[in-house]
Design a protein around this motif. Structure first.
Motif, PDB file in Angstrom:
ATOM      1  N   LEU A 407       0.851  -1.189   0.000  1.00 47.34           N
ATOM      2  CA  LEU A 407       0.000   0.000   0.000  1.00 47.34           C
ATOM      3  C   LEU A 407       0.885   1.236   0.000  1.00 47.34           C
ATOM      4  O   LEU A 407       1.898   1.247   0.689  1.00 47.34           O
ATOM      5  N   ALA A 408       0.502   2.263  -0.727  1.00 48.72           N
ATOM      6  CA  ALA A 408       1.263   3.520  -0.621  1.00 48.72           C
ATOM      7  C   ALA A 408       0.345   4.692  -0.925  1.00 48.72           C
ATOM      8  O   ALA A 408      -0.528   4.611  -1.806  1.00 48.72           O
ATOM      9  N   TYR A 409       0.568   5.794  -0.203  1.00 49.80           N
ATOM     10  CA  TYR A 409      -0.179   7.030  -0.444  1.00 49.80           C
ATOM     11  C   TYR A 409       0.586   7.849  -1.481  1.00 49.80           C
ATOM     12  O   TYR A 409       1.812   7.977  -1.382  1.00 49.80           O
ATOM     13  N   ILE A 410      -0.101   8.400  -2.479  1.00 47.32           N
ATOM     14  CA  ILE A 410       0.627   9.132  -3.528  1.00 47.32           C
ATOM     15  C   ILE A 410       0.195  10.596  -3.631  1.00 47.32           C
ATOM     16  O   ILE A 410       0.551  11.294  -4.577  1.00 47.32           O
ATOM     17  N   GLY A 411      -0.603  11.075  -2.660  1.00 50.09           N
ATOM     18  CA  GLY A 411      -1.018  12.486  -2.661  1.00 50.09           C
ATOM     19  C   GLY A 411      -2.370  12.688  -3.312  1.00 50.09           C
ATOM     20  O   GLY A 411      -2.915  11.785  -3.974  1.00 50.09           O
ATOM     21  N   ALA A 412      -2.936  13.879  -3.121  1.00 49.58           N
ATOM     22  CA  ALA A 412      -4.228  14.262  -3.709  1.00 49.58           C
ATOM     23  C   ALA A 412      -5.333  13.254  -3.373  1.00 49.58           C
ATOM     24  O   ALA A 412      -6.148  12.905  -4.244  1.00 49.58           O
ATOM     25  N   SER A 429      -6.406   1.440  -7.156  1.00 50.33           N
ATOM     26  CA  SER A 429      -5.866   2.796  -6.998  1.00 50.33           C
ATOM     27  C   SER A 429      -7.000   3.800  -6.919  1.00 50.33           C
ATOM     28  O   SER A 429      -8.132   3.494  -7.275  1.00 50.33           O
ATOM     29  N   GLY A 430      -6.675   5.005  -6.434  1.00 46.64           N
ATOM     30  CA  GLY A 430      -7.658   6.081  -6.441  1.00 46.64           C
ATOM     31  C   GLY A 430      -8.121   6.466  -5.051  1.00 46.64           C
ATOM     32  O   GLY A 430      -7.487   6.154  -4.040  1.00 46.64           O
ATOM     33  N   VAL A 431      -9.271   7.157  -5.029  1.00 49.84           N
ATOM     34  CA  VAL A 431      -9.779   7.714  -3.777  1.00 49.84           C
ATOM     35  C   VAL A 431     -10.270   6.596  -2.845  1.00 49.84           C
ATOM     36  O   VAL A 431     -10.026   6.630  -1.632  1.00 49.84           O
ATOM     37  N   ALA A 432     -10.953   5.584  -3.405  1.00 48.14           N
ATOM     38  CA  ALA A 432     -11.453   4.488  -2.563  1.00 48.14           C
ATOM     39  C   ALA A 432     -10.274   3.762  -1.915  1.00 48.14           C
ATOM     40  O   ALA A 432     -10.329   3.393  -0.733  1.00 48.14           O
ATOM     41  N   THR A 433      -9.189   3.591  -2.674  1.00 45.40           N
ATOM     42  CA  THR A 433      -7.999   2.924  -2.116  1.00 45.40           C
ATOM     43  C   THR A 433      -7.392   3.780  -0.999  1.00 45.40           C
ATOM     44  O   THR A 433      -6.866   3.269  -0.013  1.00 45.40           O
ATOM     45  N   TYR A 434      -7.500   5.104  -1.160  1.00 47.72           N
ATOM     46  CA  TYR A 434      -7.001   6.013  -0.116  1.00 47.72           C
ATOM     47  C   TYR A 434      -7.792   5.809   1.181  1.00 47.72           C
ATOM     48  O   TYR A 434      -7.222   5.745   2.275  1.00 47.72           O
ATOM     49  N   LEU A 435      -9.116   5.669   1.060  1.00 47.79           N
ATOM     50  CA  LEU A 435      -9.938   5.451   2.258  1.00 47.79           C
ATOM     51  C   LEU A 435      -9.581   4.107   2.903  1.00 47.79           C
ATOM     52  O   LEU A 435      -9.501   3.979   4.122  1.00 47.79           O
ATOM     53  N   PHE A 436      -9.304   3.118   2.033  1.00 46.84           N
ATOM     54  CA  PHE A 436      -8.876   1.808   2.534  1.00 46.84           C
ATOM     55  C   PHE A 436      -7.530   1.943   3.261  1.00 46.84           C
ATOM     56  O   PHE A 436      -7.329   1.411   4.352  1.00 46.84           O
ATOM     57  N   TRP A 437      -6.605   2.706   2.643  1.00 44.94           N
ATOM     58  CA  TRP A 437      -5.267   2.950   3.228  1.00 44.94           C
ATOM     59  C   TRP A 437      -5.414   3.541   4.623  1.00 44.94           C
ATOM     60  O   TRP A 437      -4.790   3.091   5.584  1.00 44.94           O
ATOM     61  N   LYS A 438      -6.294   4.567   4.709  1.00 49.43           N
ATOM     62  CA  LYS A 438      -6.485   5.237   6.010  1.00 49.43           C
ATOM     63  C   LYS A 438      -7.017   4.254   7.056  1.00 49.43           C
ATOM     64  O   LYS A 438      -6.495   4.155   8.159  1.00 49.43           O
ATOM     65  N   SER A 439      -8.066   3.515   6.681  1.00 38.41           N
ATOM     66  CA  SER A 439      -8.666   2.632   7.687  1.00 38.41           C
ATOM     67  C   SER A 439      -7.709   1.492   8.040  1.00 38.41           C
ATOM     68  O   SER A 439      -7.610   1.092   9.202  1.00 38.41           O
ATOM     69  N   LEU A 444      -4.159  -0.780  12.165  1.00 34.74           N
ATOM     70  CA  LEU A 444      -2.871  -1.390  12.503  1.00 34.74           C
ATOM     71  C   LEU A 444      -2.157  -0.689  13.657  1.00 34.74           C
ATOM     72  O   LEU A 444      -1.256  -1.248  14.263  1.00 34.74           O
ATOM     73  N   LEU A 445      -2.550   0.569  13.932  1.00 34.05           N
ATOM     74  CA  LEU A 445      -1.919   1.288  15.054  1.00 34.05           C
ATOM     75  C   LEU A 445      -2.159   0.483  16.318  1.00 34.05           C
ATOM     76  O   LEU A 445      -3.256  -0.042  16.527  1.00 34.05           O
ATOM     77  N   PHE A 446      -1.132   0.441  17.140  1.00 37.20           N
ATOM     78  CA  PHE A 446      -1.094  -0.511  18.254  1.00 37.20           C
ATOM     79  C   PHE A 446      -2.168  -0.347  19.315  1.00 37.20           C
ATOM     80  O   PHE A 446      -2.561  -1.309  19.930  1.00 37.20           O
ATOM     81  N   ASN A 447      -2.632   0.854  19.605  1.00 35.46           N
ATOM     82  CA  ASN A 447      -3.578   0.972  20.722  1.00 35.46           C
ATOM     83  C   ASN A 447      -4.570   2.115  20.496  1.00 35.46           C
ATOM     84  O   ASN A 447      -4.404   2.934  19.600  1.00 35.46           O
ATOM     85  N   THR A 448      -5.586   2.128  21.343  1.00 36.14           N
ATOM     86  CA  THR A 448      -6.674   3.107  21.208  1.00 36.14           C
ATOM     87  C   THR A 448      -6.142   4.533  21.339  1.00 36.14           C
ATOM     88  O   THR A 448      -6.640   5.454  20.691  1.00 36.14           O
ATOM     89  N   ARG A 449      -5.131   4.703  22.180  1.00 40.98           N
ATOM     90  CA  ARG A 449      -4.577   6.042  22.400  1.00 40.98           C
ATOM     91  C   ARG A 449      -4.040   6.614  21.077  1.00 40.98           C
ATOM     92  O   ARG A 449      -4.417   7.710  20.661  1.00 40.98           O
ATOM     93  N   ASN A 450      -3.175   5.843  20.392  1.00 47.77           N
ATOM     94  CA  ASN A 450      -2.611   6.334  19.136  1.00 47.77           C
ATOM     95  C   ASN A 450      -3.669   6.421  18.038  1.00 47.77           C
ATOM     96  O   ASN A 450      -3.643   7.340  17.214  1.00 47.77           O
ATOM     97  N   GLN A 451      -4.616   5.486  18.054  1.00 49.83           N
ATOM     98  CA  GLN A 451      -5.688   5.530  17.048  1.00 49.83           C
ATOM     99  C   GLN A 451      -6.477   6.826  17.193  1.00 49.83           C
ATOM    100  O   GLN A 451      -6.772   7.503  16.209  1.00 49.83           O
TER     101      GLN A 451
END
Ligand code: FAD
Ligand code: NAI
Length: 471
Positions: A407-412, A429-439, A444-451
């Motif tokens: 996965l990689a973010y490419i801007g915009a 690729s595209g905006v839907a993949t960006y939303l997938f990337w974000k979620s 994957l972030l280790f804990n609720t605090r960082n999330q």
């Protein structure tokens, strides 16, 4: 229904309370073996999460007293995410283990595989009277990662910024704002404004591409409002020695990235290797051997990894077994070849897998299980009396990597993904993949605090824009 809701709230509140206030731990047991872990990155943190601390005296040594969630590091270079949101103090993990784990903030500077000792040095700014020590181990895990490769090109360390650690991201953010403010200085000549506002990224791997994408977002979403006179003078260039960017992604995604960059006015200079780095310009050589000077204000160097000196020195002590210059050679159970009681994982090793967080993390989970099994087998005196640790390990299953996709973010607001589905790789690729990337990364972030911190940063950025103060 009310009872269920009240139960959930009480459960969540208890969890938050115990995360914040860990319970008393059992002290180390001197009769147990010492398991020494070098590092607090992806590999080490994942071992720490899985290791049964009642089986070993666990000691951790690392110059960083926190774990860093590297996939979101490029977002910290422009303030999309604040840097502390992707750091997790390592004691938040170690203090929740059943038995006490010792942490020493220090660099391991030497490993002696014969006497089973390591030399550790406090190389931080503030040191006490004692800042060098020798620690003994029974089992050692080398999870020190890798460092930035400069390919021996002079001037890189002095004039470029890397993007590997949290301080690198902070340095880039500060320098970026410094370039912009210097360009706004009264009477600045036009040519100098042009140089100061030329942001150059060297290396078209995922680090360089993600950074270029983040920088583009900052320019179009924030700079244009706060520096209207300068915004259209900013130029962004990505220099790559090979014929395309992102060689590890499928062709379709490479083409998509290159065309997105073009429409975002990011100059891609492929087939152009940087040969010299000076204070204010680089010299590139194109594939037809033409040399060209490129002036820059900010230079970000993202050309991949090389081994840390402690790993190189260790390999030098084991010339017969360690025959690769690219990292430690390990067997199927991640044991360092030519040693006894030593394992290595992640970017410190040279294996058939790419140097990725998902590899280091899976190896860490595997190694924790292996060490737990080994510790339990060794506890059974009858087995331990007749069998050596290596014979016990041979009976355990070897490491198997499960590829989770790239996965990689490419801007915009666009991302790219190669996702394995039923043995096939599906490119998306595209905006839907960006939303997938974000979620995916929030999960994957280790804990609720960082999330919650990362999610808040995204909301803050949307409502108020990025902070343009120069630290
Ligand atoms: P690291 O995570 O680098 O940890 C090494 C640890 O060792 C650190 O705690 C360090 O302080 C410590 N250490 C260093 N020297 C010493 C010493 N002498 N003694 C003791 N300790 C020491 N991979 C992905 O799979 N997906 C991604 O999206 C992704 N994004 C990335 C983005 C960026 C900007 C970068 C730089 C990398 C990214 N990666 C990604 C790659 C991933 O971060 C690495 O593969 C991963 O960190 C390797 O884990 P590791 O445990 O081997 O090393
Ligand atoms: P990389 O090794 O993937 O790419 C470095 C690039 O720099 C190469 O394409 C190389 O050709 C180029 N290069 C080298 N020397 C050069 C020179 N002198 N002039 C011009 N170009 C030059 O390195 P990167 O991007 O730092 O990544 C390191 C590791 O971390 C990789 O394994 C990568 O997959 C991983 N990573 C993964 C991410 C993701 O999955 N989203 C994000 C960031 C890193």
């Amino acid at each position: 229904m009310y009872a269920t809701a009240a139960g959930s709230v009480t459960y969540a509140a208890t969890k938050v309370y115990y995360n914040r206030h860990p319970m008393v731990q059992s002290p180390p047991d001197p009769s147990k073996k010492t398991l020494l872990i070098l590092g607090t990155g992806w590999g080490a943190a994942s071992i720490l999460k899985g290791i049964d601390t009642s089986l070993y005296n666990v000691v951790v040594v690392s110059p960083r007293n926190y774990f860093l969630f590297t996939p979101l590091l490029p977002s910290c270079t422009v303030g999309t995410i604040e840097h502390r949101s992707i750091m997790e103090p390592i004691r938040y993990i170690t203090r929740h283990k059943q038995c006490a784990v010792k942490f020493h903030e220090a660099n391991c500077t030497d490993i002696d595989p014969v006497n089973k000792t390591v030399t550790v040095e406090d190389q931080s700014e503030i040191k006490g009277k004692v800042n060098k020590s020798t620690l003994k181990y029974d089992y050692l895990v080398v999870a020190v990662g890798a460092e930035n490769n400069t390919f021996g090109i002079k001037g890189v360390t002095e004039h470029a910024c890397f993007l590997k650690e949290i301080w690198d991201a902070r340095k880039i953010r500060t320098r970026l704002m410094d370039c912009i403010e210097s360009a706004a200085f009264p009477g600045q000549p036009e040519e100098e404004v042009k140089r100061l506002l030329h942001m150059v990224v060297v290396g078209g791997g995922p680090t360089g591409v993600e950074y270029a994408g983040e920088l583009h977002d900052f320019l179009v979403e924030d700079l244009v409002d706060w520096y209207p006179d300068l915004a259209d003078k900013v130029q962004l260039s990505l220099v790559e020695g090979q014929s395309s960017v992102l060689p590890m992604f499928s062709r379709k995604l490479i083409d998509y990235t290159e065309s997105t960059f073009k429409s975002n006015q990011i100059n891609i200079l492929t087939g152009s290797a940087v040969k010299e780095v000076h204070e204010k310009h680089i010299v590139i050589e194109t594939s037809d051997k033409q040399r060209k000077e490129i002036p820059f204000g900010l230079l970000v160097w993202a050309t991949g990894n090389t081994q840390r000196s402690v790993v190189r020195d260790l390999m030098g002590k084991l010339p017969e077994a360690q025959t690769s210059r690219r990292g430690l050679l390990v067997d199927d159970h991640l044991r360092v070849q030519g040693t006894n009681g030593m394992w290595a994982l992640g970017d410190a090793t040279f294996t058939k897998y790419a140097p990725l967080a998902q590899v280091a993390s899976q190896q860490g989970t595997y190694l924790a299980k292996l060490l737990n099994r080994l510790g339990k087998l060794e506890d059974t005196t009858t087995t331990a009396a007749t069998t050596t640790p290596d014979e016990l390990i041979e009976k355990l299953r070897p490491f198997r990597y499960s590829y989770q996709g790239s996965l990689a973010y490419i801007g915009a607001d666009r991302a790219i993904a190669d996702i394995p589905i039923f043995g096939q790789t599906v490119a998306s690729s595209g905006v839907a993949t960006y939303l997938f990337w974000k979620s995916a990364y929030v999960n994957l972030l280790f804990n609720t605090r960082n999330q919650s911190m990362v999610t808040t940063d995204w909301v803050k950025k949307t409502l108020f824009g990025r902070d343009i103060s120069r630290e």
